[in-house]
Design a protein around this motif. Structure first.
Motif, short mmCIF file in Angstrom:
data_model
loop_
_atom_site.label_atom_id
_atom_site.label_comp_id
_atom_site.label_asym_id
_atom_site.label_seq_id
_atom_site.Cartn_x
_atom_site.Cartn_y
_atom_site.Cartn_z
N UNK A 13 16.24 13.72 -4.42
CA UNK A 13 15.85 12.32 -4.14
C UNK A 13 15.19 11.72 -5.37
N UNK A 14 15.59 10.51 -5.73
CA UNK A 14 15.00 9.81 -6.86
C UNK A 14 13.51 9.62 -6.62
N UNK A 15 12.71 10.02 -7.62
CA UNK A 15 11.25 9.93 -7.45
C UNK A 15 10.78 8.50 -7.24
N UNK A 16 11.57 7.52 -7.71
CA UNK A 16 11.19 6.13 -7.52
C UNK A 16 11.55 5.63 -6.12
N UNK A 17 12.32 6.43 -5.37
CA UNK A 17 12.69 6.04 -4.01
C UNK A 17 11.95 6.85 -2.96
N UNK A 18 10.93 7.58 -3.38
CA UNK A 18 10.10 8.32 -2.44
C UNK A 18 9.46 7.35 -1.45
N UNK A 19 9.35 7.78 -0.20
CA UNK A 19 8.63 6.97 0.78
C UNK A 19 7.17 6.89 0.37
N UNK A 20 6.58 5.73 0.58
CA UNK A 20 5.16 5.57 0.26
C UNK A 20 4.32 6.38 1.24
N UNK A 21 3.28 7.00 0.74
CA UNK A 21 2.38 7.80 1.58
C UNK A 21 1.41 6.89 2.33
N UNK A 22 0.68 7.49 3.27
CA UNK A 22 -0.32 6.73 4.02
C UNK A 22 -1.38 6.14 3.09
N UNK A 23 -1.79 6.89 2.08
CA UNK A 23 -2.79 6.39 1.13
C UNK A 23 -2.25 5.21 0.33
N UNK A 24 -0.98 5.30 -0.05
CA UNK A 24 -0.38 4.21 -0.82
C UNK A 24 -0.23 2.95 0.04
N UNK A 25 0.17 3.12 1.30
CA UNK A 25 0.25 1.98 2.22
C UNK A 25 -1.14 1.40 2.45
N UNK A 26 -2.13 2.27 2.63
CA UNK A 26 -3.51 1.81 2.85
C UNK A 26 -4.05 1.02 1.67
N UNK A 27 -3.71 1.46 0.46
CA UNK A 27 -4.19 0.74 -0.73
C UNK A 27 -3.55 -0.65 -0.82
N UNK A 28 -2.26 -0.74 -0.52
CA UNK A 28 -1.58 -2.03 -0.54
C UNK A 28 -2.17 -2.97 0.52
N UNK A 29 -2.43 -2.42 1.70
CA UNK A 29 -2.99 -3.20 2.80
C UNK A 29 -4.36 -3.75 2.41
N UNK A 30 -5.22 -2.89 1.84
CA UNK A 30 -6.55 -3.33 1.44
C UNK A 30 -6.52 -4.34 0.31
N UNK A 31 -5.63 -4.12 -0.66
CA UNK A 31 -5.51 -5.05 -1.78
C UNK A 31 -5.10 -6.44 -1.28
N UNK A 32 -4.22 -6.46 -0.28
CA UNK A 32 -3.74 -7.74 0.24
C UNK A 32 -4.85 -8.49 0.98
N UNK A 33 -5.51 -7.83 1.92
CA UNK A 33 -6.52 -8.49 2.74
C UNK A 33 -7.69 -8.96 1.88
N UNK A 34 -8.21 -8.07 1.03
CA UNK A 34 -9.35 -8.46 0.18
C UNK A 34 -8.95 -9.51 -0.85
N UNK A 35 -7.73 -9.40 -1.33
CA UNK A 35 -7.26 -10.39 -2.31
C UNK A 35 -7.12 -11.78 -1.71
N UNK A 36 -6.60 -11.86 -0.48
CA UNK A 36 -6.46 -13.18 0.15
C UNK A 36 -7.82 -13.79 0.45
#
Length: 334
Positions: free
Chosen positions: A1-24
């Motif tokens: 599997x292409x390393x760039x197509x790996x599913x995002x982990x829970x930590x990676x999803x959590x970081x994106x979620x936090x960045x979005x809410x705090x950023x807005x």
């Protein structure tokens, strides 16, 4: 599997979620400040910050959607009430942008530290570069306008030395030594952040609509003030200056430019983020009075965040982050 197509982990999803809410959240405040600022240089810095987050918001949304996760609600124009009286001075707005940029640097670095997939690591690299550029810009502007609060200056010793006395850790009985430069890093940073939390609590308490929200904000102001006094007393005992307060940069307006939801969330964010800095201060403290001060501050902040959580939940204002699957619930559906 292409390393760039790996599913995002829970930590990676959590970081994106936090960045979005705090950023807005910060973006709404930045847009309000942009609308009231008169100084053209400061206004330009805010225009750049707003443009940066517009791009970041689109990138975060794309990552979440591509993984099949809903984009958080966060904060939007509905949390901003335009045409209200000015609540902050121009120079406070610039200090706000500077402090929030520091929070952004820590947040982006933390997000990078939990990211494995290459495209996400590059995303946070770019976020960090944006924050570093904004940091330099806000420091230069504050220096130019004579409002950057530099930390205390030390005079150099003739030679490096080793610790040779157990009284090095004593901060209570006068037998110990003066503050170390490594300790002042955290003391100064924590003072500046507590001053920001206190000032925003004062401003928000003036304009909040709900009685319970006003009460929480008033209590938060008192908590932040107590923490400022504790650390300032330690600095002043060593004849070192402390950062000035910003209360006078808040007007007497009682017209709210923000929703109660945003203001309450913002103060909770500052108290939660402060725990990282208090923890770093505790880890670097080598004097017993500093250890005691940080332990007390961390405990009081936990009490504040507990009240904050209960109030946010009561008003249905606290958005739920992505959760791990409940296997028992899934099995019971069969």
């Amino acid at each position: 599997m292409d390393k760039d197509q790996l599913k995002l982990t829970s930590s990676e999803i959590g970081s994106l979620w936090g960045e979005y809410v705090n950023g807005t959240m910060a973006d709404v405040v930045n847009k309000y400040m942009f609308s009231i600022i008169e100084d053209e240089q400061i206004k330009a810095a805010f225009a750049e910050a707003i443009g940066i987050f517009k791009r970041q918001k689109e990138q975060i949304s794309s990552f979440l959607e591509n993984e099949g996760f809903p984009v958080p609600i966060g904060f939007s124009e509905s949390d901003l009430f335009k045409g209200k009286q000015r609540l902050f001075s121009d120079i406070f707005c610039l200090n706000y942008l500077h402090i929030m940029t520091l929070h952004g640097l820590l947040g982006h670095s933390t997000s990078l530290g939990v990211s494995v997939r290459k495209d996400l690591r590059f995303l946070y690299d770019s976020f960090n570069n944006d924050a570093k550029n904004m940091y330099h810009q806000t420091v230069d502007l504050l220096l130019e306008k004579g409002n950057f609060q530099r930390d205390p200056l030390f005079y150099p010793a003739e030679n490096p030395e080793y610790i040779s006395n157990k009284d090095f850790t004593d901060g209570f009985f006068g037998k110990g030594r003066k503050l170390a430069a490594t300790e002042i890093i955290s003391i100064s940073l924590n003072l500046k952040k507590s001053i920001m939390a206190k000032t925003l609590s004062i401003a928000f308490s003036q304009v909040a609509q709900e009685k319970e929200v006003r009460k929480f904000l008033t209590d938060s102001e008192k908590t932040a003030d107590g923490q400022i006094k504790t650390l300032a007393k330690i600095m002043q005992a060593d004849n070192l200056p402390v950062p000035k307060s910003w209360e006078t940069e808040v007007t007497t307006s009682t017209e709210s430019p923000f929703s109660d939801k945003l203001m309450l969330y913002h103060i909770g964010f500052l108290f939660q983020a402060a725990q990282n800095y208090h923890g770093a201060g505790l880890a670097s403290a080598m004097r017993t009075d500093l250890v005691t001060a940080y332990e007390g501050t961390i405990l009081k902040n936990l009490m504040v965040t507990k009240k904050w959580f209960n109030l946010m939940v009561k008003n249905k204002w606290l958005e739920q982050p992505p959760l791990a699957p409940n296997r028992n619930e899934i099995a019971s559906q069969k």
